[in-house]
Design a protein around this motif. Structure first.
Motif, mmCIF file in Angstrom:
data_model
loop_
_atom_site.group_PDB
_atom_site.id
_atom_site.type_symbol
_atom_site.label_atom_id
_atom_site.label_comp_id
_atom_site.label_asym_id
_atom_site.label_seq_id
_atom_site.Cartn_x
_atom_site.Cartn_y
_atom_site.Cartn_z
ATOM 1 N N UNK A 11 0.813 -1.221 0.000
ATOM 2 C CA UNK A 11 0.000 0.000 0.000
ATOM 3 C C UNK A 11 0.839 1.260 0.000
ATOM 4 N N UNK A 12 2.090 1.133 0.430
ATOM 5 C CA UNK A 12 2.930 2.327 0.482
ATOM 6 C C UNK A 12 4.362 1.916 0.172
ATOM 7 N N UNK A 13 4.998 2.705 -0.672
ATOM 8 C CA UNK A 13 6.390 2.429 -0.960
ATOM 9 C C UNK A 13 7.207 3.709 -0.812
ATOM 10 N N UNK A 14 8.149 3.658 0.103
ATOM 11 C CA UNK A 14 9.051 4.796 0.259
ATOM 12 C C UNK A 14 10.406 4.358 -0.267
ATOM 13 N N UNK A 15 10.993 5.216 -1.088
ATOM 14 C CA UNK A 15 12.224 4.825 -1.756
ATOM 15 C C UNK A 15 13.344 5.805 -1.436
ATOM 16 N N UNK A 16 14.395 5.308 -0.851
ATOM 17 C CA UNK A 16 15.593 6.074 -0.479
ATOM 18 C C UNK A 16 15.256 7.515 -0.054
ATOM 19 N N UNK A 17 14.494 7.591 1.031
ATOM 20 C CA UNK A 17 14.114 8.912 1.543
ATOM 21 C C UNK A 17 15.263 9.574 2.267
ATOM 22 N N UNK A 18 15.382 10.883 2.074
ATOM 23 C CA UNK A 18 16.290 11.671 2.883
ATOM 24 C C UNK A 18 15.444 12.699 3.598
ATOM 25 N N UNK A 19 15.596 12.803 4.916
ATOM 26 C CA UNK A 19 14.758 13.717 5.671
ATOM 27 C C UNK A 19 15.643 14.646 6.475
ATOM 28 N N UNK A 20 15.395 15.931 6.341
ATOM 29 C CA UNK A 20 16.175 16.919 7.075
ATOM 30 C C UNK A 20 15.215 17.840 7.794
#
Lengths: 344, 274, 493
Positions: C269-278
């Motif tokens: 249902x959800x795909x997160x791909x190589x997230x960068x969070x700042x």
């Protein structure tokens, strides 16, 4: 709930000009902000005065000449002299530019009515106004501190309830009405104090008390709340349970913490103070800047209006700056800010 | 044990004794201002030097002033003027002030900076100085007075609304509503209005009191409403010289002003419970 | 049971009243020198009243009765002034939330120094030496010049401890010493407190946390709604409880939770791909990937400040990731992702009745009200609660109502940010069980953010541990087969 506007506002609350959300400001930034405010004051007063000048009904030159020389002595020639002197025949944009640039050079011009330099008049009046303002703040602290502390140490007690009722009643009497009542009672009925004018220290008593009572009506409640809050704070109880006596807790912790909101509130009250000075000086014919301002508006002496309004505005800014610095002195958090703590 | 951690509920004015007194007084004053002049049936401007400085009588309920004008009629006419100006300036300050406050808090960024800068500019000077200078542009006219008062009062609504709205809009509750697909209008209505409503009412009452005081004060120092208009401040100036002959006269407008301001202050309950 | 000469503090038939209502008691306990008592109870059980009654700091509207003896001296008969004279000298208290108990305008050192100087009555120089020694022994070097607002919770706690015990009071009362601290820091607090009995003092600790009680040991006293339900050596009470309430309390411990197998579906249902969070210019999370399946329960754990909540908000689409992509299943509506919050009252409009809030949601989505009441009754919410405002309903009930509100819009994903950290243990267990059942029945994928590893382990099918940026990334120790070793926050500049 709000900042001050006109005579009295809502009880307390959000400090003026967002002073508290600027904990991390450096002294330089505080100075710069007040400097900007000063420039803004000058611009607003300058533009307003210019518009007033333009809005003079009929031929401004004739009116001014009439004011200056009297209707009997005035003629077309003297009106022309005035016109040339004030540059009344230029286009309004050029006049505005002239007007503001004169202001920037601290050239306040001459009184349209008396012909004397505005600066000289103000130099005399400013001292009188400062004296009244100091007397008023002193009087308000003399009322507010003992009453507020006594009420705050026993919230809900007799002193608290009585001072609350008194504060509500006093808040509903505007400065000038309070002045009238005090004149009627003390100066006329009891003949204890002089009615008006300024010749000796006894003339300072009634105006100071008028203004001081009005300010204390609100600030006594601020002192009360500050003391109540400090006494109910967890750090106050901890100071006691770690073994410090009531007296030591009071002197080492409570006083400083309670002083902070009170001093910040004095800053909020500066607007009332300046407004009060204008009104109370007029009521008591006190020869200060406020009286001169009202008189100048009445006689349409626009250069005088500009000079006095500008001085009052700048006085307001300067006093605000003093409060800013006082708050920094009391609250080490403002000074420590910028340096991050060892949050491990 | 219920509710572990109730959110600090902002004070909700309840109907305590002071509030009831304030609201009653306010109602009576408004009623008197609306129907009073007809009941008294006297012209507030009609002079009659033969009847000057009389005490209360059947013909003149509250006596006459130094020009023989009926005091009751003049006080009521003054009440009309004061309440009208106060009401008008309160409405025209509250609506834009509140709306702009919501706009600033909602959008942030440059609309917020612009509006805040404007508000700060108005606050750079004590409010009275602004009103005085506007009054000086057009002496004696009520609209200059009204403009000045509105211009200084709206800032208060703006600053309060903006500050509260920023807090409320940042709450998880608003985020939850947005995730649930609830639109901006309903968010303002359900989250914001109930939260700022009581505060706005308080500011309105105090603002109205400020306006009434301002009108009277400027009239008193002769730079506001001018004689022969019946205005409380003007009446005080006119009657002050006659205090020795009839002290009762000067106290009448003072009492009217005092009661109006007291009624407004009490009506929000803030005065009684700080 | 106790040898009289060694008794440090004893309390007999202590009761606290408001008017005629008994709020606490009667409770009895004795603590010897070198002994320790843990008072355990849920929020609102009146635990703090016990400390206040012993000290004599009860609110004016409350009244205490009973016999309190400290070192053979009766306290309850003393005048308030004479009682206050024992504070800091005989009886020390470690307050709840040390941040708020330290003077916000005074630096750390003088707050401890003044206790040495004025309570122990040392001359200025000796007080200074004693203060420096205390700061050294508590590992507070460097904190002397800081104001309380700049200290971490753990440091503020140690400063408060130093100040409270400066005058060498032999008895320490600690009220919820772990409140507001990460579970990671609990061990440090426990060892700090354990110094007191080791040095021959007597310690009374009040807590709602069974794990803390277990670590402390000593004697235990269980309170329920102000009444003492059980008493005895902590280990015995916590291993073989004799009363139903204590049993329930222990069963609520995540370690005892019943595990349920997920109905896992292949549909993602959800795909997160190589997230960068700042956030605020600091990179919190780098190269984070996640594939979430319907019906799956994922827990994200890590110490506070590591960016758990930020990650959750990014997944919810409330924040923009610095880089990487997030894709939702096409079948999800715009409202297909819902969120639960830590503080249930803060998740509802504060001044509006709950029924009004729920009706708004139902109306906008064209859901019949009957369906909403049906959901509510399935979650065990009594309909009469809806007439109240959020502040008037208990946290557990309100959290269930917020679950019902989320279910109204038929979400495919439910994100939960510490949804039970403000709830009592029993309510916490019930709420988490409820969420697990919903995930199974409704095929909803759930992402839980928590600082509590025990809950994550007991509840989730898959765990993702985020590490503090300074620590090199390492996959969660393989002890739990459900742990997915691929996921971990990576350290970054």
């Amino acid at each position: 709930m709000s900042s001050s506007i006109l005579w009295r506002g809502p009880t307390v609350s959000v400090p003026f000009h967002g002073r508290t959300d600027e904990h991390s400001r450096t002294v330089i930034a505080a100075l710069a902000a007040r400097g900007l405010q000063a420039v803004l004051v000058a611009l607003i007063v300058g533009i307003f005065s210019f518009v007033m000048m333009q809005a003079l009904p009929g031929d401004a030159a004739y009116r001014i000449a009439a004011g200056r020389y009297g209707y009997d002595m005035m003629d077309a020639a003297s009106a022309e002299t005035v016109r040339a002197e004030l540059g009344l025949d230029q286009h309004w944009t050029a006049q505005l530019a002239d007007w503001i640039s004169a202001l920037a050079k601290f050239d306040l011009g001459r009184s349209l009515v008396y012909g004397t330099p505005v600066m000289d008049e103000i130099a005399v009046q400013l001292g009188h106004s400062l004296l009244l303002a100091a007397g008023a703040v002193l009087a308000s602290l003399l009322f507010a501190l003992p009453v507020g502390v006594a009420a705050g140490l026993r919230p809900g007690g007799l002193v608290d309830r009585a001072s609350l009722g008194l504060s509500v009643l006093l808040r509903a009497i505007p400065f000038f009405a309070l002045g009238i009542l005090l004149i009627l009672v003390f100066a006329i009925r009891l003949d204890l104090l002089p009615v008006a004018g300024f010749r000796g220290p006894e003339h300072l008593v009634l105006p100071s008390i008028t203004l001081g009572l009005g300010l204390a009506a609100v600030s006594s409640r601020v002192v009360r709340d500050a003391v109540t809050d400090a006494m109910a704070a967890e750090w106050q109880l901890f100071s006691r349970t770690k073994g410090l006596s009531t007296r030591l807790t009071m002197f080492r912790h409570v006083l400083r913490n309670a002083a902070l909101p009170v001093v910040a509130y004095v800053g909020v009250q500066l607007a009332y103070l300046i407004e009060g000075v204008v009104i109370v000086e007029t009521v008591f014919a006190w020869p200060g800047i406020g009286h001169a301002l009202v008189h100048a508006i009445f006689s349409r002496d626009i250069t005088m209006v500009q000079g006095t309004a500008l001085t009052l505005g700048l006085l307001y800014v300067a006093l605000n700056l003093c409060i800013d610095l006082a708050c920094r002195g009391i609250d080490p958090r403002t000074r420590a800010a910028g340096r991050t703590g060892p949050r491990s | 044990m219920s509710a572990h951690r109730a959110r600090p509920q902002a004070k909700r004015p309840s109907l305590d004794g002071g509030r009831i007194l304030g609201l009653t007084l306010l109602g009576l004053l408004t009623l008197a201002a609306v129907v009073g002049p007809d009941l008294v049936g006297q012209d507030p401007a009609r002079q009659s030097l033969l009847e000057a400085l009389q005490g209360p009588s059947g013909r003149h309920l509250l006596g006459t002033d130094h020009l023989g004008r009926d005091m009751a009629a003049r006080l009521l006419s003054g009440a009309q003027l004061s309440l009208f100006l106060a009401g008008l300036s309160t409405v025209t300050a509250a609506l834009p002030g509140t709306l702009l406050g919501i706009v600033a808090a909602w959008f942030g960024g440059w609309p917020d900076r612009l509006l805040t800068a404007f508000a700060d500019a108005v606050l750079a000077l004590p409010g009275l100085l602004l009103v005085l200078m506007l009054a000086a542009i057009s002496p004696g006219s009520w609209w200059a007075l009204y403009t000045g008062i509105s211009l200084t009062l709206w800032v208060e609504y703006f600053r309060y609304t903006r500050q509260r709205a920023r807090v409320v809009l940042a709450e998880p509750a608003v985020e939850a509503s947005q995730l649930l697909g609830i639109g901006p209008w309903m968010i303002v209505r359900r989250h914001l209005m109930p939260e700022i409503g009581p505060g706005i009412l308080t500011i309105a009452a105090f603002g109205a009191a400020t306006a009434v005081t301002a009108v009277a004060a400027l009239g008193f120092v002769s730079v506001g409403i001018r004689p022969p208009t019946a205005e409380w401040g003007v009446m005080m100036t006119e009657l002050l010289p006659y205090w020795r002959e009839s002290p009762f006269l000067i106290l009448q407008p003072v009492a009217c002003l005092f009661m109006t301001v007291l009624a407004l202050h009490l009506s929000v309950g803030g005065g009684v419970r700080p | 049971m106790t040898v009289p000469g060694q008794e440090a503090i004893s309390v007999e038939a202590l009761r606290v009243f408001t008017g005629q209502n008994v709020l606490l008691g009667p409770i009895d306990f004795h603590v010897r020198e070198g002994g320790m008592l843990v008072i355990i109870g849920e929020t609102g059980a009146g635990k703090s009243l016990a400390v206040q009654a012993i000290l004599g700091t009860l609110h004016g509207s409350l009244r205490a009765e009973g016999r309190i003896t400290v070192n053979g001296q009766r306290l309850d008969t003393l005048a308030p002034g004479a009682r206050a004279a024992l504070w800091g000298r005989k009886l020390a208290t470690l307050p709840q939330e040390p941040w708020r108990s330290l003077d916000p305008l005074m630096r750390s050192r003088p707050q401890v120094h003044e206790a040495h100087r004025f309570v122990s009555c040392l001359p200025r120089r000796s007080a200074g030496i004693a203060t420096d020694r205390t700061f050294g022994s508590l590992g507070l070097h460097g904190a002397e010049r800081y104001l309380p607002g700049a200290l971490s919770g753990g440091m503020a706690q140690r400063v408060a401890f130093a100040a409270a015990t400066a005058a060498g009071a032999p008895i320490l009362l600690a009220d919820e010493p772990t409140k507001g601290l990460d579970t990671v820091r609990h061990a440090a607090v426990v060892s700090l407190l354990a110094q007191v009995p080791q040095a021959g003092g007597a310690l009374v600790v009040i807590t709602h946390d069974i794990a803390v009680a277990r670590r402390l040991g000593g004697e235990a006293l269980i309170l329920k709604e102000g009444r003492m339900v059980e008493r005895g050596p902590t280990r015995t009470v916590l291993v073989s409880p004799t009363t139903p309430y204590t049993k329930a309390l222990l069963e609520a411990d995540p370690a005892c939770w019943q595990r349920t197998r997920p109905h896992r579906f292949d549909e993602s249902v959800l795909m997160a791909d190589s997230l960068g969070i700042a956030r605020g210019g600091r990179v919190l999370i780098d190269d984070f990937s996640l594939r979430l399946h319907a019906g799956e329960r994922v827990a994200i754990t890590g110490p506070s400040g590591v960016g758990k909540t930020t990650l959750l908000d990014t997944l919810a689409g409330l924040l923009m990731p610095a880089r990487g992509t997030i894709r939702r299943a096409a079948r999800l509506a715009p409202t297909g992702m819902q969120k639960l919050y830590q503080d249930p009252p803060a998740a509802f409009p504060a001044r509006v009745r709950l029924s009004c809030s729920l009706r708004d949601v139902a109306r906008i989505h064209g859901v019949a009200w009957a369906l909403v009441t049906d959901i509510l009754s399935r979650l065990g919410v009594h309909p009469s609660l809806l007439d109240r405002r959020p502040g008037e309903v208990s946290g557990g009930e309100l959290q269930r109502i917020s679950i019902a509100r989320a279910l109204t819009v038929r979400p495919g994903i439910l994100l939960a940010d510490e949804p039970t950290s403000r709830l009592d243990p029993i309510t916490q267990r019930d709420t988490m069980n409820l969420l697990a059942n919903i995930a199974n029945e409704e095929r909803i994928a759930m992402v839980l953010v928590t600082h509590d590893n025990a809950i994550a382990e007991a509840w989730a099918n898959r765990r993702i541990a985020l590490n503090a940026p300074q620590v090199p990334a390492f996959p969660d120790s393989g002890s739990n087969p459900a742990t997915d070793p691929i996921m971990s926050g990576r350290e970054s500049a």
